[in-house]
Design a protein around this motif. Structure first.
Motif, PDB file in Angstrom:
ATOM      1  N   GLY A 186     -33.974 -58.380 -33.213  1.00 20.54           N
ATOM      2  CA  GLY A 186     -33.364 -58.621 -34.680  1.00 20.54           C
ATOM      3  C   GLY A 186     -33.960 -57.787 -35.820  1.00 20.54           C
ATOM      4  O   GLY A 186     -33.607 -57.850 -36.810  1.00 20.54           O
ATOM      5  N   ALA A 187     -35.032 -57.071 -35.569  1.00 21.24           N
ATOM      6  CA  ALA A 187     -35.688 -56.331 -36.455  1.00 21.24           C
ATOM      7  C   ALA A 187     -35.177 -54.927 -36.753  1.00 21.24           C
ATOM      8  O   ALA A 187     -34.337 -54.290 -35.972  1.00 21.24           O
ATOM      9  N   SER A 188     -35.412 -54.588 -37.801  1.00 23.29           N
ATOM     10  CA  SER A 188     -35.104 -53.338 -38.504  1.00 23.29           C
ATOM     11  C   SER A 188     -36.175 -52.596 -38.473  1.00 23.29           C
ATOM     12  O   SER A 188     -37.245 -52.841 -39.226  1.00 23.29           O
ATOM     13  N   ARG A 189     -36.304 -51.232 -38.145  1.00 21.86           N
ATOM     14  CA  ARG A 189     -37.461 -50.378 -38.252  1.00 21.86           C
ATOM     15  C   ARG A 189     -37.235 -49.184 -39.161  1.00 21.86           C
ATOM     16  O   ARG A 189     -36.249 -48.403 -38.656  1.00 21.86           O
ATOM     17  N   PHE A 190     -38.029 -48.870 -40.246  1.00 25.11           N
ATOM     18  CA  PHE A 190     -37.668 -47.687 -40.856  1.00 25.11           C
ATOM     19  C   PHE A 190     -38.901 -46.945 -40.842  1.00 25.11           C
ATOM     20  O   PHE A 190     -39.945 -47.315 -41.019  1.00 25.11           O
ATOM     21  N   TYR A 191     -38.652 -45.491 -40.690  1.00 28.57           N
ATOM     22  CA  TYR A 191     -39.975 -44.576 -40.473  1.00 28.57           C
ATOM     23  C   TYR A 191     -39.701 -43.643 -41.726  1.00 28.57           C
ATOM     24  O   TYR A 191     -38.558 -42.993 -41.753  1.00 28.57           O
ATOM     25  N   ASP A 192     -40.726 -43.342 -42.627  1.00 27.01           N
ATOM     26  CA  ASP A 192     -40.720 -42.303 -43.483  1.00 27.01           C
ATOM     27  C   ASP A 192     -41.106 -40.888 -43.014  1.00 27.01           C
ATOM     28  O   ASP A 192     -41.376 -40.697 -41.937  1.00 27.01           O
ATOM     29  N   ASN A 193     -40.927 -39.926 -43.876  1.00 28.82           N
ATOM     30  CA  ASN A 193     -41.382 -38.544 -43.379  1.00 28.82           C
ATOM     31  C   ASN A 193     -42.868 -38.499 -42.684  1.00 28.82           C
ATOM     32  O   ASN A 193     -43.143 -37.498 -41.784  1.00 28.82           O
ATOM     33  N   GLY A 194     -43.584 -39.045 -43.179  1.00 28.36           N
ATOM     34  CA  GLY A 194     -45.160 -39.103 -42.644  1.00 28.36           C
ATOM     35  C   GLY A 194     -45.196 -39.530 -41.146  1.00 28.36           C
ATOM     36  O   GLY A 194     -45.871 -39.043 -40.235  1.00 28.36           O
ATOM     37  N   ASP A 195     -44.283 -40.747 -40.818  1.00 27.14           N
ATOM     38  CA  ASP A 195     -44.073 -41.138 -39.544  1.00 27.14           C
ATOM     39  C   ASP A 195     -43.530 -40.235 -38.656  1.00 27.14           C
ATOM     40  O   ASP A 195     -44.000 -39.832 -37.338  1.00 27.14           O
ATOM     41  N   VAL A 196     -42.356 -39.614 -39.027  1.00 23.26           N
ATOM     42  CA  VAL A 196     -41.704 -38.645 -38.328  1.00 23.26           C
ATOM     43  C   VAL A 196     -42.433 -37.359 -37.973  1.00 23.26           C
ATOM     44  O   VAL A 196     -42.458 -37.009 -36.812  1.00 23.26           O
ATOM     45  N   LEU A 197     -43.256 -36.926 -38.722  1.00 19.48           N
ATOM     46  CA  LEU A 197     -44.343 -35.794 -38.489  1.00 19.48           C
ATOM     47  C   LEU A 197     -44.881 -36.040 -37.150  1.00 19.48           C
ATOM     48  O   LEU A 197     -45.079 -35.281 -36.438  1.00 19.48           O
ATOM     49  N   ASN A 198     -45.309 -37.333 -37.059  1.00 14.80           N
ATOM     50  CA  ASN A 198     -46.225 -37.812 -35.751  1.00 14.80           C
ATOM     51  C   ASN A 198     -45.010 -37.671 -34.581  1.00 14.80           C
ATOM     52  O   ASN A 198     -45.500 -37.589 -33.304  1.00 14.80           O
ATOM     53  N   PHE A 199     -43.966 -37.795 -34.605  1.00 15.87           N
ATOM     54  CA  PHE A 199     -42.882 -37.896 -33.546  1.00 15.87           C
ATOM     55  C   PHE A 199     -42.956 -36.558 -32.880  1.00 15.87           C
ATOM     56  O   PHE A 199     -42.489 -36.536 -31.582  1.00 15.87           O
ATOM     57  N   ILE A 200     -42.993 -35.484 -33.597  1.00 15.59           N
ATOM     58  CA  ILE A 200     -42.920 -34.091 -32.832  1.00 15.59           C
ATOM     59  C   ILE A 200     -43.886 -33.957 -31.636  1.00 15.59           C
ATOM     60  O   ILE A 200     -43.495 -32.630 -31.147  1.00 15.59           O
ATOM     61  N   PHE A 201     -44.957 -34.503 -31.758  1.00 12.74           N
ATOM     62  CA  PHE A 201     -45.801 -34.139 -30.866  1.00 12.74           C
ATOM     63  C   PHE A 201     -45.922 -34.533 -29.313  1.00 12.74           C
ATOM     64  O   PHE A 201     -46.513 -33.873 -28.589  1.00 12.74           O
ATOM     65  N   PRO A 202     -45.027 -35.397 -28.882  1.00 16.80           N
ATOM     66  CA  PRO A 202     -44.272 -36.575 -29.336  1.00 16.80           C
ATOM     67  C   PRO A 202     -45.338 -37.787 -29.159  1.00 16.80           C
ATOM     68  O   PRO A 202     -45.942 -37.862 -28.420  1.00 16.80           O
ATOM     69  N   VAL A 203     -45.344 -38.585 -30.289  1.00 14.95           N
ATOM     70  CA  VAL A 203     -46.107 -39.935 -30.254  1.00 14.95           C
ATOM     71  C   VAL A 203     -45.326 -41.106 -29.908  1.00 14.95           C
ATOM     72  O   VAL A 203     -44.066 -41.193 -30.475  1.00 14.95           O
ATOM     73  N   GLN A 204     -45.864 -41.724 -29.163  1.00 15.78           N
ATOM     74  CA  GLN A 204     -45.050 -43.040 -28.763  1.00 15.78           C
ATOM     75  C   GLN A 204     -45.312 -43.987 -29.890  1.00 15.78           C
ATOM     76  O   GLN A 204     -46.460 -44.257 -30.259  1.00 15.78           O
ATOM     77  N   VAL A 205     -44.256 -44.738 -30.439  1.00 16.77           N
ATOM     78  CA  VAL A 205     -44.195 -45.435 -31.665  1.00 16.77           C
ATOM     79  C   VAL A 205     -43.727 -47.116 -31.015  1.00 16.77           C
ATOM     80  O   VAL A 205     -42.601 -47.131 -30.423  1.00 16.77           O
ATOM     81  N   ASN A 206     -44.631 -47.981 -31.324  1.00 16.71           N
ATOM     82  CA  ASN A 206     -44.313 -49.302 -31.092  1.00 16.71           C
ATOM     83  C   ASN A 206     -42.885 -50.091 -32.008  1.00 16.71           C
ATOM     84  O   ASN A 206     -43.382 -49.941 -33.131  1.00 16.71           O
ATOM     85  N   LEU A 207     -42.080 -50.563 -31.379  1.00 17.56           N
ATOM     86  CA  LEU A 207     -41.092 -51.272 -32.195  1.00 17.56           C
ATOM     87  C   LEU A 207     -41.348 -52.632 -32.393  1.00 17.56           C
ATOM     88  O   LEU A 207     -40.797 -53.257 -32.900  1.00 17.56           O
ATOM     89  N   GLY A 208     -42.306 -53.313 -31.523  1.00 20.22           N
ATOM     90  CA  GLY A 208     -42.547 -54.534 -31.253  1.00 20.22           C
ATOM     91  C   GLY A 208     -42.747 -55.101 -30.073  1.00 20.22           C
ATOM     92  O   GLY A 208     -42.696 -54.444 -29.064  1.00 20.22           O
ATOM     93  N   THR A 209     -42.635 -56.238 -29.916  1.00 19.68           N
ATOM     94  CA  THR A 209     -42.524 -56.998 -28.575  1.00 19.68           C
ATOM     95  C   THR A 209     -41.065 -57.590 -28.417  1.00 19.68           C
ATOM     96  O   THR A 209     -40.418 -57.923 -29.169  1.00 19.68           O
ATOM     97  N   MET A 210     -40.923 -57.984 -26.954  1.00 19.95           N
ATOM     98  CA  MET A 210     -39.793 -58.422 -26.556  1.00 19.95           C
ATOM     99  C   MET A 210     -40.003 -59.106 -25.233  1.00 19.95           C
ATOM    100  O   MET A 210     -40.486 -58.820 -24.273  1.00 19.95           O
ATOM    101  N   GLY A 211     -39.346 -60.218 -25.139  1.00 19.61           N
ATOM    102  CA  GLY A 211     -39.511 -61.294 -24.003  1.00 19.61           C
ATOM    103  C   GLY A 211     -38.234 -61.957 -23.925  1.00 19.61           C
ATOM    104  O   GLY A 211     -37.471 -61.952 -24.774  1.00 19.61           O
ATOM    105  N   LEU A 212     -37.963 -63.042 -23.032  1.00 22.47           N
ATOM    106  CA  LEU A 212     -37.007 -63.806 -22.813  1.00 22.47           C
ATOM    107  C   LEU A 212     -37.494 -65.553 -22.706  1.00 22.47           C
ATOM    108  O   LEU A 212     -38.524 -65.667 -21.891  1.00 22.47           O
ATOM    109  N   ALA A 213     -36.721 -66.223 -22.977  1.00 19.24           N
ATOM    110  CA  ALA A 213     -37.008 -67.786 -22.904  1.00 19.24           C
ATOM    111  C   ALA A 213     -35.521 -68.287 -22.419  1.00 19.24           C
ATOM    112  O   ALA A 213     -34.681 -68.037 -23.075  1.00 19.24           O
ATOM    113  N   SER A 214     -35.766 -69.132 -21.368  1.00 16.23           N
ATOM    114  CA  SER A 214     -34.415 -69.418 -20.905  1.00 16.23           C
ATOM    115  C   SER A 214     -34.559 -70.967 -20.131  1.00 16.23           C
ATOM    116  O   SER A 214     -35.758 -71.366 -19.738  1.00 16.23           O
TER     117      SER A 214
END
Length: 168
Positions: free
Chosen positions: A50-78
């Motif tokens: 349910g989250a939205s992630r926005f990355y600015d130019n400073g963040d994107v600079l790191n992507f070209i190396f490439p750097v793994q970026v955490n989007l958060g955590t995810m699990g299940l409950a049932s």
């Protein structure tokens, strides 16, 4: 014998009253059905769903190396025991795409529980329906102009990831 006659009269009177009240008695019956509907459920847990992630130019600079970026955590409950199937899909087929002119900025991967999801390999993942939240990561794939602002058309580059969970 005179005493018998009043006794006989009293008995006859009681029988008449008893028969009269029995003739006017009412009765009814009903059935009560007990049931329960078991509705299985499975819900996402963690910080990524349910989250939205926005990355600015400073963040994107790191992507070209490439750097793994955490989007958060995810699990299940049932309330279902056993395994659930997870399927990842995206609006732009795992590409960050300009929202106006549809130019692609770069392909990317999603990594969850050591499994990689991308345009060329999008496996179905089975995990327990009750799973603690773990990291969900994002990484750009291959060459990208990300970080070279003079070559990138201004605008927003985005994609929407959909994760579908189904109980087995």
């Amino acid at each position: 014998m005179k005493l018998n006659k009043p006794l006989n009269t009293a008995i006859a009177l009681l029988l008449t009253v008893s028969a009269f009240s029995t003739a006017h008695a009412a009765s009814d019956n009903t059935e009560i059905t007990l049931s329960h509907t078991y509705a299985p459920y499975v819900n996402f847990t963690g910080t990524a769903p349910g989250a939205s992630r926005f990355y600015d130019n400073g963040d994107v600079l790191n992507f070209i190396f490439p750097v793994q970026v955490n989007l958060g955590t995810m699990g299940l409950a049932s309330n279902v025991s056993g395994d659930c199937d997870l399927e990842f899909s995206t609006q732009n087929d795992f590409k960050l795409r300009h929202t106006v002119n549809n130019d692609d900025l770069a392909n990317y991967r999603i990594i969850y529980r050591t499994v990689t999801f991308e345009e060329t390999s999008n496996p179905q993942l089975s995990i327990p329906c009750n799973t603690n939240p773990t990291d969900l990561d994002f990484i750009l794939v291959g060459w990208s102009l990300a970080g070279f602002d003079a070559f990138i058309p201004a605008g927003i580059y985005r994609d929407v990831v959909t994760v579908t969970v189904t109980t087995q």
